[in-house]
Design a protein around this motif. Structure first.
Motif, PDB file in Angstrom:
ATOM      1  N   VAL A   1       0.828  -1.199   0.000  1.00 51.73           N
ATOM      2  CA  VAL A   1       0.000   0.000   0.000  1.00 51.73           C
ATOM      3  C   VAL A   1       0.864   1.251   0.000  1.00 51.73           C
ATOM      4  CG1 VAL A   1      -1.715   1.318   1.299  1.00 51.73           C
ATOM      5  CG2 VAL A   1      -1.899  -1.169   1.171  1.00 51.73           C
ATOM      6  N   THR A   2       1.900   1.251   0.840  1.00 53.41           N
ATOM      7  CA  THR A   2       2.690   2.462   1.058  1.00 53.41           C
ATOM      8  C   THR A   2       3.577   2.820  -0.135  1.00 53.41           C
ATOM      9  OG1 THR A   2       2.711   1.975   3.432  1.00 53.41           O
ATOM     10  CG2 THR A   2       4.301   3.589   2.639  1.00 53.41           C
ATOM     11  N   ALA A   3       4.114   1.828  -0.859  1.00 57.37           N
ATOM     12  CA  ALA A   3       4.997   2.121  -1.997  1.00 57.37           C
ATOM     13  C   ALA A   3       4.289   2.989  -3.031  1.00 57.37           C
ATOM     14  CB  ALA A   3       5.477   0.822  -2.644  1.00 57.37           C
ATOM     15  N   TYR A   4       3.027   2.693  -3.288  1.00 58.56           N
ATOM     16  CA  TYR A   4       2.229   3.496  -4.216  1.00 58.56           C
ATOM     17  C   TYR A   4       2.087   4.920  -3.701  1.00 58.56           C
ATOM     18  CZ  TYR A   4      -1.918   5.043  -6.842  1.00 58.56           C
ATOM     19  OH  TYR A   4      -2.795   5.735  -7.622  1.00 58.56           O
ATOM     20  N   ALA A   5       1.715   5.041  -2.419  1.00 58.78           N
ATOM     21  CA  ALA A   5       1.460   6.359  -1.860  1.00 58.78           C
ATOM     22  C   ALA A   5       2.732   7.195  -1.760  1.00 58.78           C
ATOM     23  CB  ALA A   5       0.807   6.219  -0.487  1.00 58.78           C
TER      24      ALA A   5
ATOM     25  N   GLY B   1     -13.955   7.144  -4.146  1.00 58.99           N
ATOM     26  CA  GLY B   1     -13.097   6.192  -4.857  1.00 58.99           C
ATOM     27  C   GLY B   1     -12.426   5.196  -3.932  1.00 58.99           C
ATOM     28  N   ALA B   2     -12.025   5.660  -2.736  1.00 62.14           N
ATOM     29  CA  ALA B   2     -11.365   4.767  -1.789  1.00 62.14           C
ATOM     30  C   ALA B   2     -12.309   3.638  -1.368  1.00 62.14           C
ATOM     31  CB  ALA B   2     -10.892   5.550  -0.567  1.00 62.14           C
ATOM     32  N   ALA B   3     -13.554   4.006  -1.028  1.00 68.77           N
ATOM     33  CA  ALA B   3     -14.521   2.987  -0.624  1.00 68.77           C
ATOM     34  C   ALA B   3     -14.876   2.078  -1.799  1.00 68.77           C
ATOM     35  CB  ALA B   3     -15.784   3.657  -0.077  1.00 68.77           C
TER      36      ALA B   3
ATOM     37  N   VAL C   1      -8.150  14.389   5.660  1.00 70.23           N
ATOM     38  CA  VAL C   1      -9.042  13.428   4.996  1.00 70.23           C
ATOM     39  C   VAL C   1      -8.267  12.179   4.583  1.00 70.23           C
ATOM     40  CG1 VAL C   1     -10.422  13.033   2.909  1.00 70.23           C
ATOM     41  CG2 VAL C   1     -10.726  15.135   4.236  1.00 70.23           C
ATOM     42  N   GLY C   2      -7.048  12.365   4.067  1.00 69.44           N
ATOM     43  CA  GLY C   2      -6.222  11.229   3.694  1.00 69.44           C
ATOM     44  C   GLY C   2      -5.905  10.318   4.872  1.00 69.44           C
ATOM     45  N   VAL C   3      -5.717  10.917   6.046  1.00 67.16           N
ATOM     46  CA  VAL C   3      -5.469  10.124   7.260  1.00 67.16           C
ATOM     47  C   VAL C   3      -6.595   9.118   7.474  1.00 67.16           C
ATOM     48  CG1 VAL C   3      -5.404  10.262   9.785  1.00 67.16           C
ATOM     49  CG2 VAL C   3      -4.032  11.837   8.411  1.00 67.16           C
ATOM     50  N   VAL C   4      -7.829   9.565   7.260  1.00 68.59           N
ATOM     51  CA  VAL C   4      -8.987   8.696   7.502  1.00 68.59           C
ATOM     52  C   VAL C   4      -9.233   7.755   6.334  1.00 68.59           C
ATOM     53  CG1 VAL C   4     -11.473   8.646   7.924  1.00 68.59           C
ATOM     54  CG2 VAL C   4     -10.054  10.394   9.020  1.00 68.59           C
ATOM     55  N   MET C   5      -9.317   8.310   5.112  1.00 69.32           N
ATOM     56  CA  MET C   5      -9.748   7.510   3.969  1.00 69.32           C
ATOM     57  C   MET C   5      -8.704   6.483   3.540  1.00 69.32           C
ATOM     58  SD  MET C   5     -12.762   8.572   3.588  1.00 69.32           S
ATOM     59  CE  MET C   5     -13.241   7.740   2.084  1.00 69.32           C
ATOM     60  N   ILE C   6      -7.429   6.805   3.683  1.00 66.99           N
ATOM     61  CA  ILE C   6      -6.374   5.865   3.284  1.00 66.99           C
ATOM     62  C   ILE C   6      -5.832   5.102   4.484  1.00 66.99           C
ATOM     63  CG2 ILE C   6      -4.072   5.673   2.244  1.00 66.99           C
ATOM     64  CD1 ILE C   6      -4.719   8.162   0.591  1.00 66.99           C
ATOM     65  N   GLY C   7      -5.677   5.790   5.617  1.00 74.50           N
ATOM     66  CA  GLY C   7      -5.073   5.165   6.789  1.00 74.50           C
ATOM     67  C   GLY C   7      -6.053   4.378   7.645  1.00 74.50           C
ATOM     68  N   ALA C   8      -7.032   5.074   8.215  1.00 76.82           N
ATOM     69  CA  ALA C   8      -7.927   4.432   9.181  1.00 76.82           C
ATOM     70  C   ALA C   8      -8.847   3.390   8.551  1.00 76.82           C
ATOM     71  CB  ALA C   8      -8.756   5.499   9.889  1.00 76.82           C
ATOM     72  N   MET C   9      -9.365   3.681   7.344  1.00 80.68           N
ATOM     73  CA  MET C   9     -10.309   2.752   6.730  1.00 80.68           C
ATOM     74  C   MET C   9      -9.654   1.422   6.367  1.00 80.68           C
ATOM     75  SD  MET C   9     -13.030   4.366   7.071  1.00 80.68           S
ATOM     76  CE  MET C   9     -14.186   3.332   6.182  1.00 80.68           C
ATOM     77  N   LEU C  10      -8.339   1.424   6.168  1.00 79.04           N
ATOM     78  CA  LEU C  10      -7.620   0.179   5.930  1.00 79.04           C
ATOM     79  C   LEU C  10      -7.786  -0.758   7.118  1.00 79.04           C
ATOM     80  CD1 LEU C  10      -5.529  -1.495   4.260  1.00 79.04           C
ATOM     81  CD2 LEU C  10      -3.740  -0.241   5.486  1.00 79.04           C
ATOM     82  N   TYR C  11      -7.710  -0.207   8.317  1.00 83.36           N
ATOM     83  CA  TYR C  11      -7.814  -1.036   9.518  1.00 83.36           C
ATOM     84  C   TYR C  11      -9.240  -1.475   9.795  1.00 83.36           C
ATOM     85  CZ  TYR C  11      -2.938  -0.421  10.401  1.00 83.36           C
ATOM     86  OH  TYR C  11      -1.571  -0.490  10.271  1.00 83.36           O
ATOM     87  N   LEU C  12     -10.212  -0.662   9.398  1.00 86.65           N
ATOM     88  CA  LEU C  12     -11.598  -1.108   9.515  1.00 86.65           C
ATOM     89  C   LEU C  12     -11.842  -2.302   8.605  1.00 86.65           C
ATOM     90  CD1 LEU C  12     -14.345  -0.571  10.816  1.00 86.65           C
ATOM     91  CD2 LEU C  12     -14.884   0.922   8.879  1.00 86.65           C
TER      92      LEU C  12
ATOM     93  N   GLY D   1      -0.830  12.642   3.780  1.00 93.49           N
ATOM     94  CA  GLY D   1      -1.553  12.359   5.020  1.00 93.49           C
ATOM     95  C   GLY D   1      -1.844  10.882   5.176  1.00 93.49           C
ATOM     96  N   GLY D   2      -2.282  10.246   4.080  1.00 93.60           N
ATOM     97  CA  GLY D   2      -2.579   8.813   4.131  1.00 93.60           C
ATOM     98  C   GLY D   2      -1.348   7.964   4.341  1.00 93.60           C
ATOM     99  N   SER D   3      -0.241   8.317   3.685  1.00 85.90           N
ATOM    100  CA  SER D   3       0.993   7.544   3.818  1.00 85.90           C
ATOM    101  C   SER D   3       1.527   7.586   5.240  1.00 85.90           C
ATOM    102  CB  SER D   3       2.068   8.092   2.865  1.00 85.90           C
ATOM    103  OG  SER D   3       1.649   8.005   1.542  1.00 85.90           O
ATOM    104  N   ILE D   4       1.557   8.790   5.812  1.00 85.85           N
ATOM    105  CA  ILE D   4       2.027   8.921   7.192  1.00 85.85           C
ATOM    106  C   ILE D   4       1.072   8.211   8.145  1.00 85.85           C
ATOM    107  CG2 ILE D   4       2.411  10.601   9.043  1.00 85.85           C
ATOM    108  CD1 ILE D   4       3.484  12.516   6.927  1.00 85.85           C
TER     109      ILE D   4
END
Length: 480
Positions: A54-58, A150-152, A277-288, A406-409
């Motif tokens: 996931v992170t290499a792309y971001a 798009g993320a969802a 927004v990136g923190v939530v949509m890319i980071g947190a939603m992955l764990y959900l 934001g999502g990568s971090i």
């Protein structure tokens, strides 16, 4: 040099092409998330490598977006778009046929490189095609909703492809988007580019790429301990490099990121909110999504559908959000929206191993959908409001980069937070599934506070009843 805009019908069809491109770029940040368990088993990827799929792309996407924006501005936005499409398709094919974890991670990184050309070119062309007025607000609302959902949609499509085809199709499916984008781009998009000084800032490119890379890698290493020498070293190096980058942008005559783009109060607030927004949509939603599959035992398809509730709410309430934006202005909607998203995340942070999707997850996703609908409708419009045509591509790049940085971090920091939480719970004798659910809940709780910070940022920086809602008509011209 300016030229007449294309016909209204052509512009809206062009928006469809550009919207599909944005969808492909955004969903590629999440589509492989649901496929990760299957890919991990197939390619013998260890847990340490897993997050880098996931992170290499971001990381590649974020590090090169500003350069991609400048290439679009100077070389031509349509030309950059077409080259990016071809390269993205080739990288997707390589990833879909990968025979090892290293190959898959490398292909994902290459996808990020070409996405850094595609995304700013597409968003800049939306700004060029819709220079002002009601049509611009509608176009950016459509584009923002695509970016937000798009993320969802990536989670859903990834689940369907993983369960009924093969995880590899989560990458190969991009080829269909690429073909549609190339055909539509050739016949519907007009070339435009900046006039005047078109020299590239090579030193700035190196500084920002190394700085962002060091920061994100440092956060990723935090999983092994915040006090470790390599964690501290990479974070310190990243901070220094980014500080030098900002200093250099103020001194060079041809900056990669003209500081005038970020000094505007409204745009600066929009860029910061994009990162949150990136923190939530890319980071947190992955764990959900991990909670859905690992703790609740959902199939990949069911896990994908688990995220759809938020997407449905966003799309259903978008017309209302657009009207609220027009009536009350961006400051109100971009303060209330993050607070609603935070409320949904606080609710979700109470997930347990024994709970059900319907009682512990769905209500939170619905509330989050209401909040993100208010955010996505105006956000990208504000990020490009009043931008000089010479800087349209780089401003578009910064809007995208903010979200993905934001999502990568967040992925890196949340991995460290989750690992620490689970380790502590297991040490105290908690069973494995409750420990995992607790770790996922801690991630969602942290993400909720990030959205509270987003609301404070919007309230403080986005001033005026309609600040920056629509730029003047002359702010963006079509050039050949």
């Amino acid at each position: 040099m300016s030229a007449a805009l294309p016909s209204s019908r052509t512009r809206w069809w062009a928006l469809v092409v550009l919207g599909l491109t944005q969808l492909m770029v955004v969903l590629d940040g999440t589509i492989v998330a649901i496929a990760l368990p299957a890919a991990q088993a197939d390619l013998s990827i260890d847990d340490g490598q897993r997050q880098w799929v996931v992170t290499a792309y971001a990381v590649a996407f974020s590090a090169l977006l500003l350069l991609g924006g400048r290439i679009a501005d100077f070389w031509g936005r349509k030309r950059t778009f077409m080259v990016g499409m071809v390269g993205f398709g080739a990288a997707s094919a390589w990833g879909g046929l990968a025979q090892s974890g290293g190959e898959l991670i490398a292909a994902r990184g290459l996808q990020g490189v070409f996405a850094a050309l595609l995304a700013p070119a597409a968003l800049a062309m939306v700004a060029v095609l819709f220079p002002s007025g009601r049509d611009r607000n509608i176009a950016f609302a459509v584009f923002g909703i695509i970016a937000g959902t798009g993320a969802a949609f990536g989670f859903l499509l990834g689940g369907v492809l993983t369960q009924y085809a093969d995880w590899r199709w989560c990458l190969l499916v991009n080829l269909f988007f690429v073909v549609a984008g190339l055909i539509g781009g050739k016949f519907l998009l007009l070339e435009s580019k900046a006039e005047g000084d078109t020299r590239y800032d090579i030193l700035g490119t190196v500084l920002v790429a190394l700085g962002l890379g060091a920061l994100i890698y440092g956060f990723a290493r935090a999983e092994h301990g915040w006090g470790e020498a390599d964690t501290i070293g990479f974070l310190a190096a990243g901070a220094v490099l980014m500080a030098v980058f900002v200093w250099w942008q103020g001194r060079t005559s041809h900056p990669l990121l003209p500081l005038r783009v970020v000094r505007d109060r409204v745009r600066g607030g929009a860029f910061l909110l994009q990162a949150f927004v990136g923190v939530v949509m890319i980071g947190a939603m992955l764990y959900l999504t991990f909670h859905f599959q690992i703790v609740l035992g959902m199939s990949p398809v069911a896990a994908g559908f688990g995220n759809v509730a938020m997407t449905v709410v966003i799309m259903a309430t978008a017309p209302i959000s657009t009207k609220l934006f027009t009536t009350f202005g961006p400051r109100v909607v971009l303060t209330v929206g993050p607070l609603l998203a935070a409320a949904g995340l606080f609710f979700l942070s109470g997930i347990t191993a024994e709970g059900s999707y319907w009682s512990e997850v769905l209500p939170g996703l619905v509330v989050m959908g209401l909040g993100f609908s208010l955010i996505f409708v105006p956000l990208q419009n504000l990020a490009l409001a009043g931008v000089d045509p010479h800087d349209a591509g780089v401003a578009s790049a910064l809007a995208n980069a903010s979200m993905h940085v934001g999502g990568s971090i967040a992925v890196a920091v949340f991995t460290a937070l989750y690992s620490s939480s689970v380790t502590d719970a297991l040490t105290q004798g908690t069973d494995r599934m409750p420990a995992l659910a607790g770790g996922y809940g801690d991630v969602l709780f942290a993400a909720a506070w990030v959205m509270v910070l987003g609301a404070v940022t919007s309230f403080g920086l986005i001033r005026g009843p309609r600040a920056g809602a629509t730029p003047p008509a002359e702010a963006v011209a079509v050039g050949h």
